[in-house]
Each structure stands twice: as structure tokens, then as C-alpha cells.
Design a protein around this motif. Structure first.
Motif, PDB file in Angstrom:
ATOM      1  N   LEU A  56     -12.747   6.158 -42.872  1.00  0.00           N
ATOM      2  CA  LEU A  56     -12.737   6.867 -41.595  1.00  0.00           C
ATOM      3  C   LEU A  56     -11.319   6.997 -41.060  1.00  0.00           C
ATOM      4  N   LYS A  57     -10.524   5.925 -41.181  1.00  0.00           N
ATOM      5  CA  LYS A  57      -9.134   5.970 -40.745  1.00  0.00           C
ATOM      6  C   LYS A  57      -8.340   6.969 -41.580  1.00  0.00           C
ATOM      7  N   GLU A  59      -9.480   9.610 -43.018  1.00  0.00           N
ATOM      8  CA  GLU A  59      -9.882  10.970 -42.661  1.00  0.00           C
ATOM      9  C   GLU A  59      -9.320  11.387 -41.313  1.00  0.00           C
ATOM     10  N   THR A  60      -9.213  10.456 -40.378  1.00  0.00           N
ATOM     11  CA  THR A  60      -8.755  10.809 -39.037  1.00  0.00           C
ATOM     12  C   THR A  60      -7.244  10.906 -38.949  1.00  0.00           C
ATOM     13  N   LYS A  61      -6.516  10.259 -39.843  1.00  0.00           N
ATOM     14  CA  LYS A  61      -5.057  10.314 -39.780  1.00  0.00           C
ATOM     15  C   LYS A  61      -4.514  11.740 -39.902  1.00  0.00           C
ATOM     16  N   ALA A  63      -5.947  14.504 -39.183  1.00  0.00           N
ATOM     17  CA  ALA A  63      -6.348  15.244 -37.987  1.00  0.00           C
ATOM     18  C   ALA A  63      -5.484  14.839 -36.800  1.00  0.00           C
ATOM     19  N   GLN A  64      -5.184  13.555 -36.681  1.00  0.00           N
ATOM     20  CA  GLN A  64      -4.341  13.087 -35.579  1.00  0.00           C
ATOM     21  C   GLN A  64      -2.928  13.615 -35.726  1.00  0.00           C
TER      22      GLN A  64
END
Length: 86
Positions: A56-57, A59-61, A63-64
Motif C-alpha cells: 500500500l505504501k 502504491e501511494t508513494k 501518487a503522493q
């Protein structure tokens, strides 16, 4: 009264019968096997949760990072337009 109408004395009699039938060595072995199985189950769940968190981290990196670069590009455009106005 104890659990569901079973008194403590009934539970002690049942425990004594189980110890007589299986013996303490076999019960100790069953307890050890059951404990190690529960420990293995808990550790596998924890490992799976850590793996999911890491995915999850990951995948979100991106995007962030994309969100963080967008405002930076917009603010740099605003600065240039402010200079052009002067």
C-alpha cells in the motif's frame, strides 16, 4: 453456576477424566503443538499485514509524489505570471 449451567465441579471432573484417558505427557504434547500452531498462525497473519502495508505504501508513494509536484508546478507558474504583470 459456571459456563452455561456447568459448575466448576463438573469441569474439574471432566478435566480429571481427560487426564486419566490421555495422560499428562500426551496432553502436554497436544498443548505444545496447539500453542505452536497458534503462534505460527499469528505470525503469518502479521507478516501478511506487513506485506499488505508495504504494498500500500509503495502504491501511494508515486501518487503522493505526483500530488506534491503538481502544486509546485502551479506555484512556479503563478510566480512567472506575477513577474509578467509588473
Amino acid at each position: 453456576m459456571g459456563f452455561g449451567g456447568i459448575s466448576i465441579w463438573n469441569l474439574l471432573i471432566i478435566l480429571a477424566i481427560i487426564v486419566l484417558l490421555f495422560g499428562t505427557k500426551k496432553l502436554r504434547g497436544i498443548g505444545t503443538d496447539l500453542g505452536s500452531a497458534i503462534k505460527g498462525f499469528r505470525s503469518s497473519i502479521k507478516d501478511e499485514e506487513q506485506k499488505d502495508d508495504a504494498e500500500l505504501k509503495a502504491e501511494t508513494k508515486p501518487a503522493q509524489i505526483a500530488e506534491q509536484t503538481k502544486p509546485a508546478a502551479e506555484t512556479s507558474n503563478q510566480h512567472t505570471t506575477d513577474k509578467d504583470k509588473v
